[in-house]
Write an enzyme that holds these catalytic residues in place. Structure first.
Site, PDB file in Angstrom:
ATOM      1  N   GLU A 124       0.875  -1.175   0.000  1.00 12.58           N
ATOM      2  CA  GLU A 124       0.000   0.000   0.000  1.00 12.58           C
ATOM      3  C   GLU A 124       0.910   1.222   0.000  1.00 12.58           C
ATOM      4  O   GLU A 124       1.447   1.610   1.039  1.00 12.58           O
ATOM      5  CB  GLU A 124      -0.918  -0.022   1.230  1.00 12.58           C
ATOM      6  CG  GLU A 124      -1.877  -1.202   1.269  1.00 12.58           C
ATOM      7  CD  GLU A 124      -2.867  -1.224   0.110  1.00 12.58           C
ATOM      8  OE1 GLU A 124      -3.097  -0.151  -0.493  1.00 12.58           O
ATOM      9  OE2 GLU A 124      -3.401  -2.297  -0.187  1.00 12.58           O
ATOM     10  N   CYS A 182      -1.826   9.433   2.710  1.00  2.88           N
ATOM     11  CA  CYS A 182      -1.358   8.899   1.425  1.00  2.88           C
ATOM     12  C   CYS A 182      -2.349   9.155   0.292  1.00  2.88           C
ATOM     13  O   CYS A 182      -1.952   9.177  -0.875  1.00  2.88           O
ATOM     14  CB  CYS A 182      -1.069   7.400   1.541  1.00  2.88           C
ATOM     15  SG  CYS A 182      -2.494   6.398   1.999  1.00  2.88           S
TER      16      CYS A 182
END
Length: 458
Positions: free
Chosen positions: A210, A244
């Site tokens: 991720e 993010c």
């Protein structure tokens, strides 16, 4: 330093007992995790305040509440997820049954970042538990208070041979990655993700990555500008931009760019006050090094709002920059801070081309009321996931998977996707012994070949 090899050896031995595989064991583990998070809510909030200056509200909204929601969703659906799934059996295999079962990998490693130190440790842990694994969590050393509380709360409810947190820095991470683990789940930067993948290759260990990248936000001419600005400000400056999936840069139709900037300024003032660095609920930048990096970036475009910070508190005001140089670091690196560059475009094709020539982003956001344009962007550009007329909220639902594509990551989690990520999907054909069609066996002849061609059509 803890004896990492010994911990992994003990976890592998415990996994081999088969205790983690039963539905009852998994449900009890999820219950214990949920209860300790609720009991330790204040300790978690204090740690987040110390590491990132997060407010109580933001700590619950973006970490504690989302973890509890993930646990609730897993408990509601676990029995259904664990149930074998039937597949169609081909006529050539008559009589038989085909089905798939999910089995746990074994001992898995979760490596978490500092920006959401509890959420990005415990949310994937929910999937690892639901799938029946033993688990080691390596929290980030850049959020030390959170790492210590995480280790403490896990040790309250789980034996080390089942689930534990191992603290340490780069050396500890490297030693963990050198071990023969059964799955690695990593959240972090692209550069470190490449190292993780390289280390995993030595043992052919499957990985979930991720990562991040530069997530674009398009404001198209049919958008509701005031609402768009409000939701962009929320998504961009949450956790001081250290997210993010935060909008990394904004592409705005030049005909409405000035009006959009006006609304962005309005909502920044409305949410954070005239001096956001004095706002007690506004988070800090994680370290002096990142503070300096971000302040240097403020000089890479024309600042039309913000552009200042308090080095003592490591707070940087929400900052808007117009038309930065495309070769500058602010447009080449993931910003990971409260700076929003705005690039104007004359037509949508220009904006699409700019996005398409860059690495595939983790997220993309589009503000538009035109359904044709919505389809055009969703279907025409590759990205991990995103929102239409909102920002970052696609990751808040346990019913939807979350993950990247290309340089922004591989694999997906949240809800059922987490369960599947930490499971091996095993396909099985169960053949009857009452009937045994002779077609496949030698000696072969033309009659058998005709029969074979018939059966293999279905």
């Amino acid at each position: 330093m803890e004896n990492i090899k010994e911990i992994i050896k003990n976890q592998k031995q415990f996994y081999q007992t088969g205790r983690t595989r039963s539905y009852e064991f998994r449900m009890q583990a999820l219950d214990r995790l949920e209860k300790v998070i609720i009991r330790q809510e204040d300790a978690i909030k204090k740690a987040l305040k110390k590491d990132l200056h997060k407010s109580s509200f933001e700590s619950y909204m973006t970490e504690i509440g989302m973890i509890c929601n993930e646990i609730t969703y897993a408990k509601q659906n676990l029995k259904k997820w664990m149930k074998p799934k039937k597949n169609r059996a081909p006529l050539a295999q008559f009589p038989s049954k085909c089905f798939q079962v999910y089995e746990p990998y074994g001992v898995v490693l979760i490596t978490a970042p500092w920006n959401f130190p509890f959420l990005l440790s415990l949310q994937p842990l929910v999937g690892a538990i639901a799938a029946g694994n033993c688990c080691i969590i390596k929290p980030s050393e850049y959020a030390p208070a959170s790492a210590n509380v995480l280790k403490k709360i896990l040790s309250m409810v789980f034996p080390q041979k089942y689930i534990c947190a191992i603290l340490g820095g780069k050396r500890t991470s490297q030693e963990l990655l050198d071990q023969p683990l059964d799955h690695i789940f990593f959240t972090g930067s692209v550069s470190v993700g490449k190292i993780v993948m390289e280390k995993a290759a030595a043992h052919l260990t499957p990985v979930t990555l991720e990562l991040g990248g530069k997530s674009p936000c398009i404001v198209e001419r049919s958008a509701d500008l005031k609402m768009a600005a409000k939701r962009i400000v929320f998504g961009k400056f949450l956790n001081a931009g250290q997210v993010c999936v935060a909008p990394d840069y904004l592409l705005a139709d030049e005909a409405f760019a000035k009006e959009l900037v006006m609304y962005l300024k309005y909502w920044i003032r409305s949410m954070y006050g005239e001096d956001p660095t004095a706002n007690k609920n506004y988070p800090a930048i994680v370290s002096p090094r990142h503070f300096k990096r971000l302040m240097n970036m403020t000089r890479q475009g024309k600042v039309v709002y913000g552009g200042y910070g308090d080095e003592r508190t490591r707070k940087i005001a929400p900052t808007i920059l117009l038309d930065p140089c495309m070769d500058a670091p602010i447009m080449q690196e993931e910003i990971f801070g409260p700076l929003l560059p705005i690039i104007t475009y004359q037509n949508l094709e220009e904006a699409k081309a700019l996005i398409a020539k860059r690495p595939k982003p983790l997220a993309l956001y589009l503000f538009s009321r035109d359904k044709k344009i919505q389809r055009e962007i969703m279907e025409g550009l590759s990205y991990g996931g995103g929102c239409v007329n909102d920002t970052i909220m696609h990751l808040s639902s346990s019913s939807m998977g979350f993950g990247g594509v290309g340089e922004s990551g591989m694999g997906s989690y949240h809800g059922k996707d987490s369960f599947e990520t930490f499971s091996h999907k095993k396909h099985i054909l169960k053949k009857s012994i009452k009937i045994d069609l002779p077609v496949r066996y030698q000696p072969y002849n033309s009659v058998k070949e005709k029969a074979l061609k018939f059966f293999m059509k279905f």
